[in-house]
Structure formats: structure tokens, C-alpha cells
Design a protein around this motif. Structure first.
Motif, PDB file in Angstrom:
ATOM      1  N   GLN A   1       0.859  -1.351  -0.045  1.00 22.00           N
ATOM      2  CA  GLN A   1       0.120   0.055  -0.130  1.00 22.00           C
ATOM      3  C   GLN A   1       0.948   1.189  -0.266  1.00 22.00           C
ATOM      4  OE1 GLN A   1      -2.359  -0.819   3.662  1.00 22.00           O
ATOM      5  NE2 GLN A   1      -4.126  -1.332   2.299  1.00 22.00           N
ATOM      6  N   ARG A   2       2.120   1.129   0.749  1.00 26.72           N
ATOM      7  CA  ARG A   2       3.077   2.438   0.781  1.00 26.72           C
ATOM      8  C   ARG A   2       3.419   2.609  -0.458  1.00 26.72           C
ATOM      9  NH1 ARG A   2       3.596   6.367   3.917  1.00 26.72           N
ATOM     10  NH2 ARG A   2       3.370   7.421   1.587  1.00 26.72           N
ATOM     11  N   VAL A   3       3.891   1.577  -1.237  1.00 28.77           N
ATOM     12  CA  VAL A   3       4.458   1.676  -2.557  1.00 28.77           C
ATOM     13  C   VAL A   3       3.474   2.259  -3.673  1.00 28.77           C
ATOM     14  CG1 VAL A   3       5.350   0.468  -4.551  1.00 28.77           C
ATOM     15  CG2 VAL A   3       6.304  -0.293  -2.051  1.00 28.77           C
ATOM     16  N   ALA A   4       2.354   1.732  -3.529  1.00 31.44           N
ATOM     17  CA  ALA A   4       1.349   2.137  -4.553  1.00 31.44           C
ATOM     18  C   ALA A   4       0.913   3.692  -4.250  1.00 31.44           C
ATOM     19  CB  ALA A   4      -0.064   1.089  -4.307  1.00 31.44           C
ATOM     20  N   LEU A   5       0.816   3.935  -2.974  1.00 29.47           N
ATOM     21  CA  LEU A   5       0.610   5.401  -2.529  1.00 29.47           C
ATOM     22  C   LEU A   5       1.808   6.279  -2.905  1.00 29.47           C
ATOM     23  CD1 LEU A   5      -1.193   7.646  -1.209  1.00 29.47           C
ATOM     24  CD2 LEU A   5      -0.100   7.141   0.872  1.00 29.47           C
ATOM     25  N   ASP A   6       3.009   6.110  -2.919  1.00 33.37           N
ATOM     26  CA  ASP A   6       4.012   6.718  -3.393  1.00 33.37           C
ATOM     27  C   ASP A   6       4.232   6.772  -4.791  1.00 33.37           C
ATOM     28  OD1 ASP A   6       5.095   7.344  -0.620  1.00 33.37           O
ATOM     29  OD2 ASP A   6       6.576   5.647  -0.505  1.00 33.37           O
ATOM     30  N   ARG A   7       3.901   5.844  -5.479  1.00 33.57           N
ATOM     31  CA  ARG A   7       4.002   5.759  -7.129  1.00 33.57           C
ATOM     32  C   ARG A   7       2.801   6.751  -7.398  1.00 33.57           C
ATOM     33  NH1 ARG A   7       2.811   0.795  -8.137  1.00 33.57           N
ATOM     34  NH2 ARG A   7       4.912   0.098  -7.762  1.00 33.57           N
ATOM     35  N   SER A   8       1.682   6.966  -6.787  1.00 31.41           N
ATOM     36  CA  SER A   8       0.553   7.692  -7.298  1.00 31.41           C
ATOM     37  C   SER A   8       1.061   9.025  -7.136  1.00 31.41           C
ATOM     38  CB  SER A   8      -0.662   7.439  -6.817  1.00 31.41           C
ATOM     39  OG  SER A   8      -1.263   6.034  -6.866  1.00 31.41           O
ATOM     40  N   LEU A   9       1.699   9.407  -5.789  1.00 32.67           N
ATOM     41  CA  LEU A   9       2.160  10.777  -5.432  1.00 32.67           C
ATOM     42  C   LEU A   9       3.139  11.359  -6.277  1.00 32.67           C
ATOM     43  CD1 LEU A   9       1.908  10.294  -1.611  1.00 32.67           C
ATOM     44  CD2 LEU A   9       0.531  11.867  -2.960  1.00 32.67           C
ATOM     45  N   ASP A  10       4.143  10.254  -6.883  1.00 28.55           N
ATOM     46  CA  ASP A  10       5.020  10.556  -7.567  1.00 28.55           C
ATOM     47  C   ASP A  10       4.516  11.290  -8.926  1.00 28.55           C
ATOM     48  OD1 ASP A  10       7.157  10.024  -6.083  1.00 28.55           O
ATOM     49  OD2 ASP A  10       7.556   8.092  -6.570  1.00 28.55           O
ATOM     50  N   ALA A  11       3.478  10.237  -9.526  1.00 30.69           N
ATOM     51  CA  ALA A  11       2.954  10.653 -10.736  1.00 30.69           C
ATOM     52  C   ALA A  11       2.115  11.908 -10.579  1.00 30.69           C
ATOM     53  CB  ALA A  11       2.083   9.344 -11.163  1.00 30.69           C
ATOM     54  N   LEU A  12       1.567  12.184  -9.534  1.00 31.88           N
ATOM     55  CA  LEU A  12       0.871  13.645  -9.492  1.00 31.88           C
ATOM     56  C   LEU A  12       1.784  14.520  -9.544  1.00 31.88           C
ATOM     57  CD1 LEU A  12      -1.596  15.336  -8.871  1.00 31.88           C
ATOM     58  CD2 LEU A  12      -1.311  14.681  -6.558  1.00 31.88           C
ATOM     59  N   GLN A  13       2.865  14.462  -8.776  1.00 35.15           N
ATOM     60  CA  GLN A  13       3.883  15.532  -8.757  1.00 35.15           C
ATOM     61  C   GLN A  13       4.520  15.796 -10.019  1.00 35.15           C
ATOM     62  OE1 GLN A  13       7.302  14.780  -6.262  1.00 35.15           O
ATOM     63  NE2 GLN A  13       7.295  16.848  -5.455  1.00 35.15           N
ATOM     64  N   MET A  14       4.791  14.603 -10.979  1.00 31.16           N
ATOM     65  CA  MET A  14       5.464  14.783 -12.169  1.00 31.16           C
ATOM     66  C   MET A  14       4.352  15.576 -12.894  1.00 31.16           C
ATOM     67  SD  MET A  14       7.955  14.392 -13.975  1.00 31.16           S
ATOM     68  CE  MET A  14       8.818  13.084 -12.994  1.00 31.16           C
ATOM     69  N   GLU A  15       3.024  15.278 -12.956  1.00 30.45           N
ATOM     70  CA  GLU A  15       2.000  15.971 -13.788  1.00 30.45           C
ATOM     71  C   GLU A  15       1.989  17.404 -13.602  1.00 30.45           C
ATOM     72  OE1 GLU A  15      -1.294  16.374 -16.406  1.00 30.45           O
ATOM     73  OE2 GLU A  15      -0.063  14.536 -16.076  1.00 30.45           O
ATOM     74  N   VAL A  16       2.309  17.579 -12.227  1.00 30.65           N
ATOM     75  CA  VAL A  16       2.008  19.234 -12.049  1.00 30.65           C
ATOM     76  C   VAL A  16       3.089  19.936 -12.437  1.00 30.65           C
ATOM     77  CG1 VAL A  16       1.928  20.561 -10.072  1.00 30.65           C
ATOM     78  CG2 VAL A  16       0.576  18.811  -9.990  1.00 30.65           C
TER      79      VAL A  16
ATOM     80  N   ASN B   1      -1.863  26.719  -7.939  1.00 28.64           N
ATOM     81  CA  ASN B   1      -2.022  25.237  -8.165  1.00 28.64           C
ATOM     82  C   ASN B   1      -1.132  24.177  -7.504  1.00 28.64           C
ATOM     83  OD1 ASN B   1      -4.376  23.480  -8.348  1.00 28.64           O
ATOM     84  ND2 ASN B   1      -3.298  22.913 -10.362  1.00 28.64           N
ATOM     85  N   ALA B   2       0.110  24.490  -8.070  1.00 30.85           N
ATOM     86  CA  ALA B   2       1.293  23.465  -7.898  1.00 30.85           C
ATOM     87  C   ALA B   2       1.714  23.796  -6.542  1.00 30.85           C
ATOM     88  CB  ALA B   2       2.437  24.209  -8.788  1.00 30.85           C
ATOM     89  N   MET B   3       1.470  24.845  -5.958  1.00 35.72           N
ATOM     90  CA  MET B   3       1.996  24.930  -4.372  1.00 35.72           C
ATOM     91  C   MET B   3       0.898  24.251  -3.576  1.00 35.72           C
ATOM     92  SD  MET B   3       2.569  28.399  -2.105  1.00 35.72           S
ATOM     93  CE  MET B   3       3.901  28.983  -3.235  1.00 35.72           C
ATOM     94  N   MET B   4      -0.192  24.319  -3.783  1.00 38.41           N
ATOM     95  CA  MET B   4      -1.234  24.017  -3.092  1.00 38.41           C
ATOM     96  C   MET B   4      -1.135  22.319  -3.131  1.00 38.41           C
ATOM     97  SD  MET B   4      -5.294  24.085  -3.776  1.00 38.41           S
ATOM     98  CE  MET B   4      -5.275  23.436  -5.208  1.00 38.41           C
ATOM     99  N   ILE B   5      -0.832  21.792  -4.338  1.00 28.85           N
ATOM    100  CA  ILE B   5      -0.682  20.407  -4.683  1.00 28.85           C
ATOM    101  C   ILE B   5       0.417  19.735  -4.101  1.00 28.85           C
ATOM    102  CG2 ILE B   5      -0.214  18.300  -6.160  1.00 28.85           C
ATOM    103  CD1 ILE B   5      -2.156  20.169  -8.175  1.00 28.85           C
ATOM    104  N   GLN B   6       1.655  20.542  -3.839  1.00 30.47           N
ATOM    105  CA  GLN B   6       2.917  20.204  -3.336  1.00 30.47           C
ATOM    106  C   GLN B   6       2.591  20.023  -1.714  1.00 30.47           C
ATOM    107  OE1 GLN B   6       5.429  18.840  -4.652  1.00 30.47           O
ATOM    108  NE2 GLN B   6       6.094  20.024  -6.405  1.00 30.47           N
ATOM    109  N   ASN B   7       1.856  21.135  -1.273  1.00 28.11           N
ATOM    110  CA  ASN B   7       1.440  20.816   0.312  1.00 28.11           C
ATOM    111  C   ASN B   7       0.644  19.530   0.457  1.00 28.11           C
ATOM    112  OD1 ASN B   7       2.796  23.161   1.031  1.00 28.11           O
ATOM    113  ND2 ASN B   7       0.994  24.371   0.698  1.00 28.11           N
TER     114      ASN B   7
END
Length: 544
Positions: free
Chosen positions: A360-375, A392-398
């Protein structure tokens, strides 16, 4: 020459005092015996040090040169003078600690180290014979003594020896320590009723260290009762029962004695604490500081040698907190051993697994990495879009920073699964039997997150109103219901004012998710997925 016989009233009184001392020591031994641990050695695992007194110490009295030995009353000093004056004799150290040298007089040698004796005597000779006389002095024989040995030895009694003999000589003369009941770490030397030293033979067995102790006539060696002990076996260089003093010890201290195999990397610890048997399977680094109580059994293993697993249980159960099962055991094999309390909810048994939490930790980190790359990689077309994207990027980074702090629980959903009973258990699994609940919690984006008494006539809308209503940032189109057994229901707004039947049960959490504020469809989709992943995996609602 001094013999082993008593030649004076003073010495006789000293022995009488020692006899009184031995009676006190015998009483002490009796008291120790009454309070000693009743644990019996584990079959097949030797007591550490039990073979020590097979080395024949009693047949080899010490007669070699010991530079640290201090001259004492009754020793024999061999003295030779030559040159302008010649003299040769064996001189006894008299009751005042002196030897008498002709033409020189008394020289007090008691307390002088053996290695310094020659220089010490020569200096006194030179005070009279300034020139042309040389001296050579050495210890010829140390004082014969009689020493009492008592306590937990095989043959208590009074034994002859010399003051230069070690305590091992006298213990061996008494048949050695009784390995089943005697202590190897609590051996006292008593002189005229006062304990002058406590000897720990583990220091000799492990490091070869023996205290520099000179026994005197009438001294008493008392072997105390065996202290608490733990059994260490498996991937160790010497499996043994190891004794320790105090209410508990740590595995790291025991492994200083029973050295671990270089490839040992896990420890299985089984012990009784407060009347309850507990078992733990820990990485060796973590196990080194684990507390071990008397009677604990420790098995060091290599990770490819695992033949059993440890499962922790908690909640509405009676019995042990940890069960050790054969490798390959199923959930059903554990359940049949459990003693459920009457108020336990068997239908909502929870199973938590480290490997699931890691995934679950790996899947969550993978999703967060993808979101960060998208932004970070999205390119704005206008200055207005550029400014909006920055906010928007600052809000998502937080949000990403908060999300990375969440720790998944690793719950395995076993409800409504006919094959759950045959599921293989893993080492370190944790099973929880929850209390039969009578409340429903509502958390997330409501004014007053709270727990309310369950009422099957209430709707979701009723529970939201009782929690103060939706917060400004609430997603009012869908609610998530998380059940105790790990299953979930997603309820859209069309059912908010309807009774839900079995879809809402006592113990459930109604989770009101936050609304996503983003102009980008893909970002909104990604954040929504992550929010639900966090809600299900951590049983928490993360604000956005």
C-alpha cells in the motif's frame, strides 16, 4: 617452616570465628534456596559453565610465579646475600609481616608484590651494606591455608591449599558448582563475617579474567543459589542456559556469552510475562534490546531456516497475546485456538499484515510521484495560466507532503470470502477481534467530527446533521462508509436521505471526503484516487 596445623591461640580464635561465619553463610544459603527460581533446565541445553570443573583444578595447585601476588604472613622467602657478606636461608614472614635478615634486622615485606620483592629487599640491605654486598630474594612457598567452601557445591567442606591458589582450586576441591541449583555469577568470598568480593565466573569463561584474590586461613567461599536464566539456542556458537542477576536482562548481554552465528539475523523469543505466555519474532538488531525474563527461551535463526511463525492477537480474547504456529499455518488453524469473549465481534475480525502495508505504501508513493510529475511538467499557455498554475502547484505540493506522512495499516479484507479460512498466515501478522460496537463515527469534512449511537432508522443525512452539517470544503456528492472488517461502500447523494440497511452497521466510519479544487481534469482525477487510497488504507480523511 609453617605447616597446615594451628599453632597459636590467636589462629585458633580466627578459625572459631570462621566456623561462626560458615554457620551464618549456611543460613544465608538456606534463605537463598527458599527464594530461588523453581525453573528447571531445559532438556538437551546445557548450563553454561557446567563443564568447568572437569579441568582438574584441584590436582594442579598454583606454584608458578605470579608477579601480582602480595607477600603475606606465613610465606617463605628464599634469601641469598653474597660479596663482602654471605648468607643463605629460607625465611618465614612472621606474624608482624617481617623477615629477619642478619646484620640488617627486620624488613617488613607483607603486602609487597611478588614482582617487586627482590628490589624491595635489596634496598633495605643497601642501607646497611653500602658496597660489595648483593642480595637475591624470591618467594619460595606461599602460606598454607584452610578455606571453607559451602553453598550450592557438590561437596561442601574445609579444604587445604595455599594463599596463592585461585578460587577455582577450592571450588573444584568441593566437587564443583551444582549446575542445576548453583550460581556461576554470584560466588561470594566472606572474611570474618564480611563479604569482601563477589566473583562472576562468566568473566573467566568468556574473557579468561580471574580476580586477583588471595585467600586467607578461615576464609569462606559461598556459592549462592542459581539466579534467573534464559535459554539461548539455534544459530549460536554455543547453545546454553545463561544465568543473569536482576529481574530481567537483554538479549544483547546474553549474546556476549553465547556468541551468535555470523549469519543469524532473526530471534524468536518465547517467555511468560505476568502469567501470560508471549512469543515474538524479531530482526536480530531489534531483538538485542528486548527484555528477557527468567525462563525465557530464545532461538536465533537465519532467515532461510524459518520453520515457525509468530502471530500477534489482541482485542476481545482470552489467552496468550502471541501464538507460534508452524510455517504454512492457515487462518483457520489460528482461529480454532482462540478463546473469544462473549462481547467480541467475530464477524468483523481484522487481519493486519506488514507485506500488505508495504505494498500500500509503494502504491501510494507511486501515485504521489505521478501527480508530482504531472504538476511540474505541465506547460502554461498564457501568463494568466502561469500564475494560476503556480498557486495550484504550491497547493498540490503541500497536499503531497501531507500524503507522504500517512502510514497504511495493511488490513487484509477477509469478510465475505469463503476461502479466507484456508489463507496462509505470514510471520508478524496481527489479528484483532473488535468489541461489538454500538456507535457510528463520522469523520472528515463535517463541522464536528464525532461518534454517535447507531440507530438503524437514521439516514446518512441525519448523521451529517448531528455532526453539525457539511464543512465548506466537503464533497457533497458521495460519502464513503468504512466497515470494521475492512470493506467499504461508496454512497452517492441520491441515497443520503434513505435508510441504508446493512450498508451502514454499528462500528462503521462515515467518511466525508474533501472537494478537489483544480481546473485540470487529470489532476482532479489523480487527487481523488489518492484521497480514496489514503482513506481506505489508513482509515483517515486527509484535508485538501
Amino acid at each position: 617452616m609453617i605447616t597446615g596445623k594451628i599453632k597459636s591461640v590467636g589462629l585458633g580464635l580466627g578459625l572459631l570465628a570462621s566456623v561462626a561465619c560458615i554457620q551464618v553463610s549456611a543460613l544465608e544459603t538456606q534463605l537463598l534456596e527458599e527464594t530461588a527460581s523453581s525453573e528447571m533446565p531445559q532438556s538437551g541445553v546445557p548450563v553454561f559453565g557446567q563443564s568447568l570443573f572437569q579441568g582438574g583444578f584441584k590436582d594442579q595447585p598454583f606454584s608458578g610465579f605470579n608477579p601480582d601476588y602480595r607477600i603475606t604472613i606465613g610465606d617463605q622467602i628464599n634469601l641469598q646475600l653474597w660479596g663482602a657478606y654471605s648468607f643463605s636461608a629460607s625465611l618465614p614472614v612472621d606474624p608482624k609481616g617481617n623477615i629477619f635478615i642478619p646484620e640488617v634486622g627486620p624488613v617488613h615485606v607483607a603486602g609487597v608484590k611478588n614482582g617487586e620483592l627482590n628490589d624491595f629487599v635489596l634496598r633495605h640491605v643497601k642501607r646497611v651494606f653500602k658496597n660489595n654486598v648483593q642480595a637475591y630474594a624470591n618467594l619460595e612457598a606461599s602460606q598454607p591455608v584452610k578455606v571453607f567452601v559451602t553453598g550450592y557445591v557438590n561437596n561442601p567442606g574445609l579444604y587445604n591449599g595455599f594463599s596463592s591458589d585461585s578460587i577455582l582450586y577450592y571450588l573444584d576441591s568441593a566437587g564443583g558448582i551444582d549446575a542445576q541449583s548453583g550460581s556461576f555469577v554470584g560466588i561470594k568470598v566472606v572474611r570474618q563475617g564480611v563479604s569482601i568480593q563477589v566473583v562472576n565466573l562468566y568473566n573467566f569463561l568468556v574473557k579468561g579474567e580471574m580476580p586477583a584474590l588471595q585467600l586467607r586461613n578461615g576464609d569462606v567461599v559461598v556459592v549462592g543459589a542459581r539466579n534467573g536464566s534464559v535459554t539461548v539456542e539455534g544459530a549460536v556458537q554455543q547453545a546454553a542456559q545463561l544465568e543473569f542477576s536482576g529481574p530481567y536482562t537483554q538479549l544483547g548481554e546474553m549474546l556476549l556469552v553465547s556468541k551468535p552465528d555470523p549469519q543469524a539475523n532473526f530471534a524468536r523469543i518465547t517467555q511468560v510475562i505476568d502469567g501470560v505466555q508471549q512469543a515474538n519474532y524479531l530482526p536480530l538488531e531489534e531483538a538485542l534490546t528486548a527484555r528477557l525474563y527468567p525462563g525465557a527461551q530464545v532461538e536465533l535463526v537465519r532467515d532461510n531456516d524459518v520453520q515457525s511463525i509468530s502471530i500477534r492477537v489482541s482485542g476481545e480474547l482470552d489467552g496468550p497475546e502471541t501464538y507460534v504456529l508452524p510455517y504454512g499455518a492457515t487462518l483457520d488453524e489460528l482461529l480454532v485456538q482462540l478463546s473469544f469473549r462473549s462481547n467480541g465481534d467475530k464477524s468483523s475480525i481484522q487481519l493486519y499484515r506488514k507485506s500488505v502495508a508495504e505494498r500500500q505504501r509503494v502504491a501510494l508513493d507511486r501515485s504521489l510521484d505521478a501527480l508530482q510529475m504531472e504538476v511540474l511538467t505541465r506547460q502554461p499557455n498564457t501568463d494568466l495560466e502561469k500564475a494560476a498554475q503556480k498557486d495550484n502547484a504550491m497547493m498540490i505540493q503541500n497536499f503531497i507532503k501531507q500524503a507522504r506522512k500517512q502510514e497504511p495499516r495493511g488490513q487484509v479484507v477477509i469478510a465475505n470470502n469463503p476461502n479466507a479460512a484456508s489463507m496462509l498466515l505470514e510471520d508478524g501478522d496481527e489479528l484483532v477481534v473488535p468489541l461489538k460496537a454500538s456507535t457510528v463515527s463520522i469523520v472528515g469534512e463535517v463541522i464536528f467530527p464525532t461518534s454517535l449511537v447507531y440507530n438503524k432508522k437514521r439516514t446518512l443525512e441525519d448523521y451529517v446533521e448531528l455532526a453539525g452539517g457539511f464543512a465548506n470544503n466537503a464533497n457533497r456528492k458521495e460519502l464513503v462508509i468504512l466497515h470494521l472488517d475492512g470493506t467499504i461502500n461508496r454512497i452517492d447523494d441520491g441515497d443520503f436521505d434513505n435508510r441504508l440497511g446493512d450498508r451502514l452497521r454499528p462500528g462503521d466510519e462515515i467518511m466525508v471526503m474533501p472537494k478537489i479544487h483544480s481546473s485540470e481534469l487529470q489532476v482532479t482525477k489523480d487527487i481523488t484516487e489518492i484521497l480514496y487510497r489514503i482513506a481506505v488504507g489508513t482509515a483517515a480523511v486527509l484535508s485538501f
